[in-house]
Design a protein around this motif. Structure first.
Motif, PDB file in Angstrom:
ATOM      1  N   CYS A  44       1.812   2.825  -3.606  1.00  0.00           N
ATOM      2  CA  CYS A  44       0.795   3.362  -4.517  1.00  0.00           C
ATOM      3  C   CYS A  44       1.189   4.687  -5.150  1.00  0.00           C
ATOM      4  N   GLN A  50      -9.419   4.911  -5.017  1.00  0.00           N
ATOM      5  CA  GLN A  50     -10.687   4.818  -4.294  1.00  0.00           C
ATOM      6  C   GLN A  50     -10.788   3.533  -3.487  1.00  0.00           C
ATOM      7  N   GLU A  51      -9.787   2.665  -3.583  1.00  0.00           N
ATOM      8  CA  GLU A  51      -9.776   1.367  -2.908  1.00  0.00           C
ATOM      9  C   GLU A  51      -8.525   1.237  -2.043  1.00  0.00           C
ATOM     10  N   VAL A  52      -8.523   0.246  -1.183  1.00  0.00           N
ATOM     11  CA  VAL A  52      -7.311  -0.111  -0.464  1.00  0.00           C
ATOM     12  C   VAL A  52      -6.600  -1.140  -1.328  1.00  0.00           C
ATOM     13  N   TRP A  53      -5.440  -0.786  -1.824  1.00  0.00           N
ATOM     14  CA  TRP A  53      -4.716  -1.658  -2.734  1.00  0.00           C
ATOM     15  C   TRP A  53      -3.233  -1.396  -2.592  1.00  0.00           C
ATOM     16  N   VAL A  89      -8.311   5.387 -10.423  1.00  0.00           N
ATOM     17  CA  VAL A  89      -9.382   4.450 -10.113  1.00  0.00           C
ATOM     18  C   VAL A  89      -9.054   3.691  -8.834  1.00  0.00           C
ATOM     19  N   LEU A  90      -7.826   3.227  -8.739  1.00  0.00           N
ATOM     20  CA  LEU A  90      -7.419   2.431  -7.583  1.00  0.00           C
ATOM     21  C   LEU A  90      -7.293   3.260  -6.307  1.00  0.00           C
ATOM     22  N   ARG A 141      -4.014   4.421 -11.433  1.00  0.00           N
ATOM     23  CA  ARG A 141      -3.911   5.046 -10.109  1.00  0.00           C
ATOM     24  C   ARG A 141      -5.159   5.807  -9.671  1.00  0.00           C
ATOM     25  N   GLU A 194       0.826  -1.216   0.000  1.00  0.00           N
ATOM     26  CA  GLU A 194       0.000   0.000   0.000  1.00  0.00           C
ATOM     27  C   GLU A 194       0.861   1.267   0.000  1.00  0.00           C
TER      28      GLU A 194
END
Length: 91
Positions: free
Chosen positions: A45, A68-71, A65-66, A63, A42
């Protein structure tokens, strides 16, 4: 080293030492007390690579789009972003 998915005794962590090639890996365990730096997927990112490779371009496009998520970034891309050691290739 990178953390690997293996069981280790309490107080130890399973790690792998990477070589330049994918097949150049050595499995080991090390004491948790010996860990000097920890980088989570994480935390990678926002890391931008100066290299122009398809996987890194795709990551840059995804990036927003992602975000908005935990990734996190894992695998060879994560290793390269965390260490600065080139591990990715154009294929």
């Amino acid at each position: 080293v990178v953390v690997r998915r293996a069981l280790a005794e309490p107080g130890y962590v399973a790690v792998g030492v990477r070589g330049r090639l994918r097949e150049q890996r050595f499995a080991a365990v090390m004491p948790v007390a010996a860990v000097q730096r920890r980088v989570t997927p994480e935390a990678l990112c926002g890391v931008i690579s100066p290299r122009d490779l398809p996987a890194l371009r795709a990551l840059d496009q995804l990036r927003p789009v992602l975000a908005q998520e935990v990734w996190g970034v894992t695998g060879s891309a994560g290793f390269e972003l965390a260490t600065g050691i080139e591990a990715l290739h154009a294929q």
